[in-house]
Design a protein around this motif. Structure first.
Motif, short mmCIF file in Angstrom:
data_model
loop_
_atom_site.label_atom_id
_atom_site.label_comp_id
_atom_site.label_asym_id
_atom_site.label_seq_id
_atom_site.Cartn_x
_atom_site.Cartn_y
_atom_site.Cartn_z
N ARG A 33 78.86 -69.85 -47.56
CA ARG A 33 79.19 -69.81 -48.90
C ARG A 33 78.15 -70.51 -50.13
NH1 ARG A 33 83.33 -73.49 -47.45
NH2 ARG A 33 82.66 -75.66 -47.95
N SER A 34 77.44 -71.19 -49.67
CA SER A 34 76.56 -72.18 -50.56
C SER A 34 74.72 -71.75 -50.71
CB SER A 34 76.27 -73.54 -50.38
OG SER A 34 77.68 -74.13 -50.12
N ASN A 35 74.35 -70.04 -50.07
CA ASN A 35 73.06 -69.84 -50.37
C ASN A 35 73.44 -67.90 -50.07
OD1 ASN A 35 71.70 -72.25 -48.53
ND2 ASN A 35 73.42 -71.79 -47.50
N CYS A 36 72.85 -67.38 -50.10
CA CYS A 36 72.54 -65.89 -50.97
C CYS A 36 72.33 -65.15 -49.15
CB CYS A 36 71.68 -65.63 -51.39
SG CYS A 36 70.39 -64.44 -52.10
N LEU A 37 73.56 -64.70 -49.27
CA LEU A 37 73.22 -63.51 -47.92
C LEU A 37 73.08 -62.67 -47.63
CD1 LEU A 37 73.69 -64.72 -44.69
CD2 LEU A 37 74.41 -66.27 -47.11
N ALA A 38 71.90 -61.53 -46.86
CA ALA A 38 72.30 -59.99 -47.28
C ALA A 38 71.22 -59.85 -46.53
CB ALA A 38 70.29 -60.00 -48.42
N TRP A 39 72.20 -58.15 -45.92
CA TRP A 39 71.64 -57.27 -44.74
C TRP A 39 70.89 -56.78 -45.21
CZ3 TRP A 39 74.29 -57.94 -40.37
CH2 TRP A 39 75.88 -58.43 -40.63
N PHE A 40 69.84 -56.67 -43.99
CA PHE A 40 68.41 -55.81 -44.31
C PHE A 40 68.85 -55.01 -43.80
CE2 PHE A 40 66.00 -57.58 -47.31
CZ PHE A 40 66.43 -58.76 -47.33
N SER A 44 63.73 -46.62 -37.05
CA SER A 44 62.45 -45.96 -36.25
C SER A 44 61.42 -45.80 -37.12
CB SER A 44 63.41 -45.60 -35.03
OG SER A 44 61.48 -45.46 -34.49
N GLY A 45 60.44 -45.93 -37.08
CA GLY A 45 59.52 -45.94 -37.88
C GLY A 45 59.18 -46.09 -39.27
N LYS A 46 60.11 -46.58 -39.91
CA LYS A 46 60.39 -46.77 -41.64
C LYS A 46 59.85 -48.45 -41.77
CE LYS A 46 63.29 -42.82 -42.13
NZ LYS A 46 64.03 -42.21 -43.64
N GLU A 47 60.22 -48.77 -43.52
CA GLU A 47 59.95 -50.26 -43.13
C GLU A 47 61.54 -50.62 -43.27
OE1 GLU A 47 55.79 -50.38 -45.90
OE2 GLU A 47 57.69 -50.90 -46.92
N ARG A 48 61.57 -51.73 -43.34
CA ARG A 48 62.96 -52.10 -43.63
C ARG A 48 63.02 -52.42 -45.31
NH1 ARG A 48 63.63 -58.13 -39.83
NH2 ARG A 48 61.96 -58.68 -41.77
N GLU A 49 64.74 -52.71 -45.38
CA GLU A 49 65.03 -52.56 -46.91
C GLU A 49 65.85 -53.05 -46.61
OE1 GLU A 49 66.51 -48.14 -48.13
OE2 GLU A 49 67.40 -48.27 -45.91
N GLY A 50 66.62 -53.62 -48.09
CA GLY A 50 67.74 -54.15 -48.18
C GLY A 50 68.65 -53.46 -49.06
N VAL A 51 69.81 -53.83 -47.97
CA VAL A 51 71.54 -52.91 -48.21
C VAL A 51 72.17 -53.26 -49.79
CG1 VAL A 51 73.02 -52.11 -46.46
CG2 VAL A 51 71.00 -51.98 -45.87
#
Length: 127
Positions: A33-40, A44-51
């Motif tokens: 809770r004291s930090n920033c959490l993200a899902w990426f 397959s075959g694509k760049e990672r992206e933030g969700v």
């Protein structure tokens, strides 16, 4: 060393729902809770992206346009766990999903700022 553990990935049909979890190991001694959490995600075959990402001070969530209205990021402070509720899943949501943590700021999905990453959990959506 901070260890993040994702779970909840599965194979579902289009239109279905899944809830992913990301927990910090107790030995990490870190409060999510004291930090920033993200899902990426990375297909397959694509760049990672933030969700989606969440930050509690101030309470803020942000979603990529591709998931807005379908995905919800939330946090259970008592369990030190972050969730990603995914509804109305589409085949294009198929990817490996990762949670990641950054300890400073939460204004973007720049991967270099996210210091800790989980091992990923696979989501497969069939049509």
């Amino acid at each position: 060393q901070v260890q993040l553990v994702e779970s909840g990935g599965a194979s579902v049909q289009a239109g279905g729902s899944l809830r992913l979890s990301c927990a910090a190991s107790e030995a990490s001694g870190i409060m999510l809770r004291s930090n920033c959490l993200a899902w990426f995600r990375q297909a397959s075959g694509k760049e990672r992206e933030g969700v989606a990402r969440i930050y509690n001070v101030p309470a803020t969530t942000y979603y990529a346009d591709s998931v807005k209205g379908r995905f919800t990021i939330s946090q259970d402070n008592a369990k030190n766990t972050v969730y990603l509720q995914m509804n109305d899943l589409k085949p294009e949501d198929t990817a490996m999903y990762y949670c990641a943590l950054r300890t400073y700021g939460c204004g973007d999905f720049h991967e270099s700022w996210f210091r800790y990453w989980g091992q990923g959990t696979q989501v497969t959506v069939s049509s």
